[in-house]
Design a protein around this motif. Structure first.
Motif, PDB file in Angstrom:
ATOM      1  N   ALA A 127     -21.556 -37.620 -33.328  1.00 40.89           N
ATOM      2  CA  ALA A 127     -21.657 -38.969 -33.902  1.00 40.89           C
ATOM      3  C   ALA A 127     -22.017 -38.912 -35.382  1.00 40.89           C
ATOM      4  O   ALA A 127     -21.479 -39.680 -36.196  1.00 40.89           O
ATOM      5  N   ALA A 128     -22.923 -38.011 -35.755  1.00 42.32           N
ATOM      6  CA  ALA A 128     -23.324 -37.888 -37.157  1.00 42.32           C
ATOM      7  C   ALA A 128     -22.163 -37.369 -38.004  1.00 42.32           C
ATOM      8  O   ALA A 128     -21.924 -37.865 -39.117  1.00 42.32           O
ATOM      9  N   VAL A 129     -21.444 -36.379 -37.506  1.00 39.97           N
ATOM     10  CA  VAL A 129     -20.280 -35.855 -38.232  1.00 39.97           C
ATOM     11  C   VAL A 129     -19.261 -36.962 -38.461  1.00 39.97           C
ATOM     12  O   VAL A 129     -18.754 -37.153 -39.574  1.00 39.97           O
ATOM     13  N   ASP A 130     -18.952 -37.732 -37.401  1.00 34.89           N
ATOM     14  CA  ASP A 130     -17.996 -38.832 -37.525  1.00 34.89           C
ATOM     15  C   ASP A 130     -18.482 -39.881 -38.525  1.00 34.89           C
ATOM     16  O   ASP A 130     -17.696 -40.419 -39.313  1.00 34.89           O
ATOM     17  N   HIS A 131     -19.778 -40.180 -38.474  1.00 37.12           N
ATOM     18  CA  HIS A 131     -20.356 -41.197 -39.350  1.00 37.12           C
ATOM     19  C   HIS A 131     -20.135 -40.852 -40.820  1.00 37.12           C
ATOM     20  O   HIS A 131     -19.674 -41.697 -41.601  1.00 37.12           O
ATOM     21  N   PHE A 132     -20.438 -39.629 -41.202  1.00 38.97           N
ATOM     22  CA  PHE A 132     -20.328 -39.250 -42.615  1.00 38.97           C
ATOM     23  C   PHE A 132     -18.889 -39.011 -43.033  1.00 38.97           C
ATOM     24  O   PHE A 132     -18.519 -39.285 -44.182  1.00 38.97           O
ATOM     25  N   GLU A 133     -18.058 -38.521 -42.123  1.00 37.64           N
ATOM     26  CA  GLU A 133     -16.645 -38.349 -42.460  1.00 37.64           C
ATOM     27  C   GLU A 133     -15.994 -39.705 -42.717  1.00 37.64           C
ATOM     28  O   GLU A 133     -15.218 -39.849 -43.679  1.00 37.64           O
ATOM     29  N   ARG A 134     -16.282 -40.705 -41.890  1.00 39.42           N
ATOM     30  CA  ARG A 134     -15.682 -42.034 -42.076  1.00 39.42           C
ATOM     31  C   ARG A 134     -16.111 -42.662 -43.394  1.00 39.42           C
ATOM     32  O   ARG A 134     -15.327 -43.376 -44.032  1.00 39.42           O
ATOM     33  N   ARG A 135     -17.348 -42.411 -43.802  1.00 36.41           N
ATOM     34  CA  ARG A 135     -17.871 -43.014 -45.032  1.00 36.41           C
ATOM     35  C   ARG A 135     -17.662 -42.120 -46.255  1.00 36.41           C
ATOM     36  O   ARG A 135     -18.124 -42.453 -47.330  1.00 36.41           O
ATOM     37  N   ARG A 136     -17.003 -41.007 -46.061  1.00 33.23           N
ATOM     38  CA  ARG A 136     -16.686 -40.067 -47.149  1.00 33.23           C
ATOM     39  C   ARG A 136     -17.953 -39.632 -47.881  1.00 33.23           C
ATOM     40  O   ARG A 136     -17.972 -39.488 -49.104  1.00 33.23           O
ATOM     41  N   ILE A 137     -19.008 -39.431 -47.123  1.00 29.14           N
ATOM     42  CA  ILE A 137     -20.247 -38.893 -47.672  1.00 29.14           C
ATOM     43  C   ILE A 137     -20.240 -37.386 -47.434  1.00 29.14           C
ATOM     44  O   ILE A 137     -20.184 -36.944 -46.281  1.00 29.14           O
ATOM     45  N   PRO A 138     -20.272 -36.564 -48.478  1.00 26.66           N
ATOM     46  CA  PRO A 138     -20.270 -35.110 -48.272  1.00 26.66           C
ATOM     47  C   PRO A 138     -21.475 -34.683 -47.444  1.00 26.66           C
ATOM     48  O   PRO A 138     -22.579 -35.215 -47.605  1.00 26.66           O
ATOM     49  N   ARG A 148     -29.762 -45.744 -29.263  1.00 28.40           N
ATOM     50  CA  ARG A 148     -30.183 -47.147 -29.352  1.00 28.40           C
ATOM     51  C   ARG A 148     -30.621 -47.526 -30.774  1.00 28.40           C
ATOM     52  O   ARG A 148     -30.741 -48.705 -31.079  1.00 28.40           O
ATOM     53  N   PHE A 149     -30.881 -46.533 -31.622  1.00 26.00           N
ATOM     54  CA  PHE A 149     -31.279 -46.824 -32.992  1.00 26.00           C
ATOM     55  C   PHE A 149     -30.166 -46.523 -34.005  1.00 26.00           C
ATOM     56  O   PHE A 149     -30.402 -46.519 -35.207  1.00 26.00           O
ATOM     57  N   ARG A 150     -28.950 -46.331 -33.521  1.00 26.59           N
ATOM     58  CA  ARG A 150     -27.861 -45.935 -34.420  1.00 26.59           C
ATOM     59  C   ARG A 150     -27.480 -47.040 -35.404  1.00 26.59           C
ATOM     60  O   ARG A 150     -26.886 -46.769 -36.447  1.00 26.59           O
ATOM     61  N   PHE A 151     -27.834 -48.287 -35.088  1.00 24.72           N
ATOM     62  CA  PHE A 151     -27.512 -49.387 -35.996  1.00 24.72           C
ATOM     63  C   PHE A 151     -28.199 -49.219 -37.354  1.00 24.72           C
ATOM     64  O   PHE A 151     -27.805 -49.846 -38.341  1.00 24.72           O
ATOM     65  N   LEU A 152     -29.221 -48.351 -37.434  1.00 27.11           N
ATOM     66  CA  LEU A 152     -29.923 -48.122 -38.696  1.00 27.11           C
ATOM     67  C   LEU A 152     -29.202 -47.139 -39.612  1.00 27.11           C
ATOM     68  O   LEU A 152     -29.530 -47.040 -40.799  1.00 27.11           O
ATOM     69  N   TRP A 153     -28.232 -46.406 -39.091  1.00 27.26           N
ATOM     70  CA  TRP A 153     -27.617 -45.339 -39.859  1.00 27.26           C
ATOM     71  C   TRP A 153     -26.922 -45.849 -41.124  1.00 27.26           C
ATOM     72  O   TRP A 153     -26.998 -45.212 -42.170  1.00 27.26           O
ATOM     73  N   ASP A 154     -26.227 -46.984 -41.026  1.00 28.50           N
ATOM     74  CA  ASP A 154     -25.518 -47.503 -42.196  1.00 28.50           C
ATOM     75  C   ASP A 154     -26.481 -47.810 -43.333  1.00 28.50           C
ATOM     76  O   ASP A 154     -26.217 -47.467 -44.500  1.00 28.50           O
ATOM     77  N   GLU A 155     -27.582 -48.454 -43.003  1.00 24.47           N
ATOM     78  CA  GLU A 155     -28.549 -48.810 -44.047  1.00 24.47           C
ATOM     79  C   GLU A 155     -29.177 -47.567 -44.655  1.00 24.47           C
ATOM     80  O   GLU A 155     -29.359 -47.483 -45.878  1.00 24.47           O
ATOM     81  N   LEU A 156     -29.518 -46.588 -43.824  1.00 23.66           N
ATOM     82  CA  LEU A 156     -30.131 -45.372 -44.338  1.00 23.66           C
ATOM     83  C   LEU A 156     -29.157 -44.555 -45.175  1.00 23.66           C
ATOM     84  O   LEU A 156     -29.571 -43.815 -46.068  1.00 23.66           O
ATOM     85  N   SER A 157     -27.860 -44.683 -44.910  1.00 24.48           N
ATOM     86  CA  SER A 157     -26.852 -43.921 -45.649  1.00 24.48           C
ATOM     87  C   SER A 157     -26.461 -44.580 -46.962  1.00 24.48           C
ATOM     88  O   SER A 157     -25.803 -43.941 -47.798  1.00 24.48           O
ATOM     89  N   GLU A 158     -26.859 -45.836 -47.158  1.00 24.68           N
ATOM     90  CA  GLU A 158     -26.469 -46.559 -48.367  1.00 24.68           C
ATOM     91  C   GLU A 158     -26.996 -45.835 -49.616  1.00 24.68           C
ATOM     92  O   GLU A 158     -28.185 -45.569 -49.747  1.00 24.68           O
TER      93      GLU A 158
END
Length: 219
Positions: free
Chosen positions: A142-153, A113-123
């Motif tokens: 979900a975390a693996v997918d999140h960082f792979e999509r954003r090309r964050i090592p 329910r708090f996943r909407f914060l991930w983009d801002e925290l990853s900026e």
């Protein structure tokens, strides 16, 4: 409070492996680098614990008490420890790797329910640590997918809970279907030296990845 001498005594291998030229210019002048690292993973994987164990400042935790039904739904069966609270915004800490390099650590909330914060925290993050619990590996998909999509090592850090299945790094990499070369390391999130080693590995890996991408872009 953190000191370089105490960390070197605590983990001399990590101290040797930290690149000596990080935080220095080409002519040898000291510069101050402050890098952002995101710590993510499933509910109860140890994100708050890792940040709290390594932070040289009093860590910031934004927590909310779980209701009985939420605790039952999140923890479930399988030997996962019953939690009474959950991160609702972020965790924050800071660690100085050496005199020229500091890391700002931002922990993501684990509940969906708090996943909407991930983009801002990853900026603006240099890299990420994905904490994994081998009793519930699917929780970090979900975390693996999140960082792979954003090309964050990112580095996958397997938090070794007592009684958890004893999988190898290769087993975990295959189960998570990681891209080739993505590091998987074993750790104890409660132990400062172990947590610091994870962060050093993360910075080293991110440096290699960003350098390779830069060279590819100009090649």
């Amino acid at each position: 409070m953190y000191s370089e001498s105490s960390d070197s005594d605590e983990n001399p291998r990590a101290a040797r492996r930290t690149p000596a030229n990080v935080g220095r210019t080409m002519i040898g002048e000291d510069i101050a680098l402050t890098l952002k690292i995101v710590v993510a993973g499933g509910f109860g994987a140890g994100k708050s614990t890792l940040i709290g164990s390594v932070s040289e400042i009093r860590p910031l935790h934004s927590e909310e008490t779980l209701s009985e039904s939420e605790a039952e739904a999140e923890c479930g069966p399988g030997g996962v420890e019953r939690k009474t609270s959950t991160t609702v915004a972020m965790d924050f800490g800071r660690i100085t790797i050496h005199s020229g390099l500091s890391l700002l650590l931002f922990g993501t909330p684990g509940q969906d329910r708090f996943r909407f914060l991930w983009d801002e925290l990853s900026e603006g993050a240099l890299a990420a640590v994905v904490l994994a619990d081998t009793r519930r590996l699917e929780d970090c998909f979900a975390a693996v997918d999140h960082f792979e999509r954003r090309r964050i090592p990112f580095v996958v850090a397997v938090n070794r809970f007592p009684g958890a299945p004893d999988h190898t790094e290769h087993d975990v990499a295959r189960a998570l279907d990681l891209d080739g070369g993505t590091p998987v390391v074993l750790c104890d999130a409660r132990d400062r030296a172990s947590g610091k080693e994870v962060l050093i590995r993360t910075v080293e890996y991110a440096g290699r990845m960003h350098t390779a991408r830069l060279l590819a872009s100009v090649g």
